[in-house]
Scaffold this motif. Structure first.
Motif, PDB file in Angstrom:
ATOM      1  N   SER A 169     -33.429  -1.458 -15.539  1.00 45.72           N
ATOM      2  CA  SER A 169     -34.283  -0.574 -16.342  1.00 45.72           C
ATOM      3  C   SER A 169     -35.145  -1.343 -17.332  1.00 45.72           C
ATOM      4  CB  SER A 169     -33.410   0.435 -17.105  1.00 45.72           C
ATOM      5  OG  SER A 169     -32.477  -0.244 -17.939  1.00 45.72           O
ATOM      6  N   ASN A 170     -34.912  -2.643 -17.510  1.00 41.51           N
ATOM      7  CA  ASN A 170     -35.680  -3.448 -18.472  1.00 41.51           C
ATOM      8  C   ASN A 170     -36.860  -4.132 -17.780  1.00 41.51           C
ATOM      9  OD1 ASN A 170     -33.750  -2.799 -20.449  1.00 41.51           O
ATOM     10  ND2 ASN A 170     -32.452  -4.509 -19.796  1.00 41.51           N
ATOM     11  N   THR A 171     -37.720  -3.319 -17.187  1.00 41.65           N
ATOM     12  CA  THR A 171     -38.857  -3.873 -16.452  1.00 41.65           C
ATOM     13  C   THR A 171     -40.196  -3.488 -17.049  1.00 41.65           C
ATOM     14  OG1 THR A 171     -38.795  -1.946 -14.992  1.00 41.65           O
ATOM     15  CG2 THR A 171     -37.582  -3.919 -14.288  1.00 41.65           C
ATOM     16  N   GLY A 172     -40.185  -2.762 -18.152  1.00 41.62           N
ATOM     17  CA  GLY A 172     -41.437  -2.367 -18.788  1.00 41.62           C
ATOM     18  C   GLY A 172     -42.214  -1.388 -17.939  1.00 41.62           C
ATOM     19  N   SER A 173     -43.499  -1.688 -17.698  1.00 40.60           N
ATOM     20  CA  SER A 173     -44.382  -0.794 -16.945  1.00 40.60           C
ATOM     21  C   SER A 173     -44.629  -1.286 -15.529  1.00 40.60           C
ATOM     22  CB  SER A 173     -45.715  -0.638 -17.687  1.00 40.60           C
ATOM     23  OG  SER A 173     -46.327  -1.916 -17.846  1.00 40.60           O
ATOM     24  N   GLY A 174     -43.700  -2.026 -14.951  1.00 43.18           N
ATOM     25  CA  GLY A 174     -43.903  -2.565 -13.616  1.00 43.18           C
ATOM     26  C   GLY A 174     -43.619  -1.597 -12.501  1.00 43.18           C
ATOM     27  N   PHE A 175     -43.020  -0.459 -12.807  1.00 39.19           N
ATOM     28  CA  PHE A 175     -42.661   0.487 -11.754  1.00 39.19           C
ATOM     29  C   PHE A 175     -43.898   1.099 -11.103  1.00 39.19           C
ATOM     30  CE2 PHE A 175     -38.451   0.617 -13.815  1.00 39.19           C
ATOM     31  CZ  PHE A 175     -37.674   0.440 -12.687  1.00 39.19           C
ATOM     32  N   GLY A 176     -44.894   1.442 -11.923  1.00 40.81           N
ATOM     33  CA  GLY A 176     -46.069   2.096 -11.366  1.00 40.81           C
ATOM     34  C   GLY A 176     -46.792   1.236 -10.352  1.00 40.81           C
ATOM     35  N   GLU A 177     -47.049  -0.022 -10.677  1.00 42.52           N
ATOM     36  CA  GLU A 177     -47.732  -0.928  -9.757  1.00 42.52           C
ATOM     37  C   GLU A 177     -46.886  -1.202  -8.522  1.00 42.52           C
ATOM     38  OE1 GLU A 177     -48.578  -4.373 -12.008  1.00 42.52           O
ATOM     39  OE2 GLU A 177     -49.975  -3.375 -13.392  1.00 42.52           O
ATOM     40  N   MET A 178     -45.562  -1.297  -8.711  1.00 49.32           N
ATOM     41  CA  MET A 178     -44.696  -1.565  -7.569  1.00 49.32           C
ATOM     42  C   MET A 178     -44.717  -0.394  -6.591  1.00 49.32           C
ATOM     43  SD  MET A 178     -40.576  -2.220  -7.558  1.00 49.32           S
ATOM     44  CE  MET A 178     -40.280  -0.484  -7.966  1.00 49.32           C
ATOM     45  N   PHE A 179     -44.625   0.840  -7.098  1.00 49.93           N
ATOM     46  CA  PHE A 179     -44.644   2.013  -6.233  1.00 49.93           C
ATOM     47  C   PHE A 179     -45.996   2.172  -5.547  1.00 49.93           C
ATOM     48  CE2 PHE A 179     -41.242   3.974  -9.143  1.00 49.93           C
ATOM     49  CZ  PHE A 179     -40.240   3.389  -8.388  1.00 49.93           C
ATOM     50  N   GLU A 180     -47.064   1.828  -6.241  1.00 53.45           N
ATOM     51  CA  GLU A 180     -48.391   1.938  -5.639  1.00 53.45           C
ATOM     52  C   GLU A 180     -48.544   0.971  -4.478  1.00 53.45           C
ATOM     53  OE1 GLU A 180     -53.112   1.731  -6.999  1.00 53.45           O
ATOM     54  OE2 GLU A 180     -51.481   1.344  -8.455  1.00 53.45           O
TER      55      GLU A 180
END
Length: 312
Positions: A168-179
């Motif tokens: 969960s300590n990944t900051g805002s990297g989820f959006g780019e990864m999912f895209e």
């Protein structure tokens, strides 16, 4: 005519017998009920009593899914006006009903806190569930995830599905990864994917594993192997959650407890303030009345120094 009357009488007797049989079916002794029905009856008796504190020991044990949901709804409805302390083996039940959850292992309380605090402290982050296609490429998918989340781990892998543990300590990297994952879905052989947050079951398993390691080290140290146990600080970097055994905090807690108790039982507070005041007023009234009735008048004293020292 007699035949019609006899026919009507026979129908009434049959209807009465059916009602009696139905009543016999509805009226059962407690010992003849099933385990789930006994749980429902015990819970109903506890709620009807009107007590402010309820102690429930596995209230949904032996119930089906529908009955368990109805019990949860009943407990959620009365939780605002009562204090409910319950034990359960269902982690989903603890997550839904519990404001504060204490996890026990080896007969001791290992941790205690709100569900969000426990998930943040002992959880595993997020779980990415990927449905595999016929030409699924796990190496490229793993490298893609590792580029955004360095500490990604492979979880359970089935024939048509695979899961990854994401921190969960990944900051805002989820959006780019999912895209990027959505754009490269066909090349990677991914049919669909979804994300779930850590559950209380994961928290319980992690706490149980930590407890087993602690007791294993303790047994080794007791055997004289020279192993020293270092206890983990479960409060982490949150100084607000650390207990402070100070007199001011204890006094403030007792005052707040008294205020909340007085708000719930305002009639007792009024009685505690009004009754002593009324008794004091009554005592002063009767005391003043008795003094006025038994008052004795005396002649005024003549102050003359000659009565003491004589005349010169």
């Amino acid at each position: 005519m007699k035949g019609v009357e006899w026919k009507n009488l026979n129908a009434e007797v049959t209807q009465t017998l059916n009602i009696v049989k139905l009543a016999e079916k509805r009226t059962e002794l407690i010992k003849n009920l099933s385990g789930g029905m006994k749980r429902k009856l015990s819970l109903g008796i506890a709620i009807v009593g009107g007590s402010k504190v309820l102690f429930l020991d596995e209230p949904t044990s032996g119930m089906d899914v529908e009955a368990r949901r109805s019990v949860w709804d009943a407990l959620l409805e009365i939780r605002h006006s009562r204090t409910i302390i319950l034990t359960t083996h269902y982690m989903e039940e603890a997550d839904i009903l519990g404001d504060r959850i204490a996890i026990m292992a080896e007969g001791e309380v290992q941790c205690c806190g709100s569900p969000m605090f426990l998930k943040q402290k002992f959880g595993t982050g997020y779980h990415l569930h990927v449905v595999k296609d016929s030409h699924f490429d796990i190496e490229n998918l793993f490298s893609l995830l590792k580029r955004y989340i360095p500490d990604v781990k492979i979880g359970k892998e089935l024939e048509k599905e695979i899961s990854f543990s994401l921190s969960s300590n990944t900051g805002s990297g989820f959006g780019e990864m999912f895209e990027e994952l959505e754009n490269r879905k066909q090349k990677l052989g991914v049919t669909s994917f979804g994300v779930t947050i850590t559950t209380m079951e994961d928290v319980f398993l992690n706490v149980a594993n930590l407890s087993d390691m602690k007791y294993k080290l303790r047994s080794e140290s007791e055997n004289g192997n020279g192993v020293h146990i270092t206890m983990e600080d479960v409060y982490g970097g949150s100084p607000g959650l650390r207990p402070h055994p100070r007199f001011s905090l204890q006094f403030f807690a007792l005052v707040m407890k008294r205020i909340h108790y007085s708000k719930r039982h305002w009639s007792i507070l009024i009685a505690q303030l009004a009754i002593p005041f009324l008794l004091t007023c009554m005592c002063l009234y009767f005391l003043g009345d008795s003094v006025n009735k038994n008052r004795i008048t005396y002649d005024p004293l003549k102050l003359d120094i000659s009565s003491v020292y004589g005349r010169y």
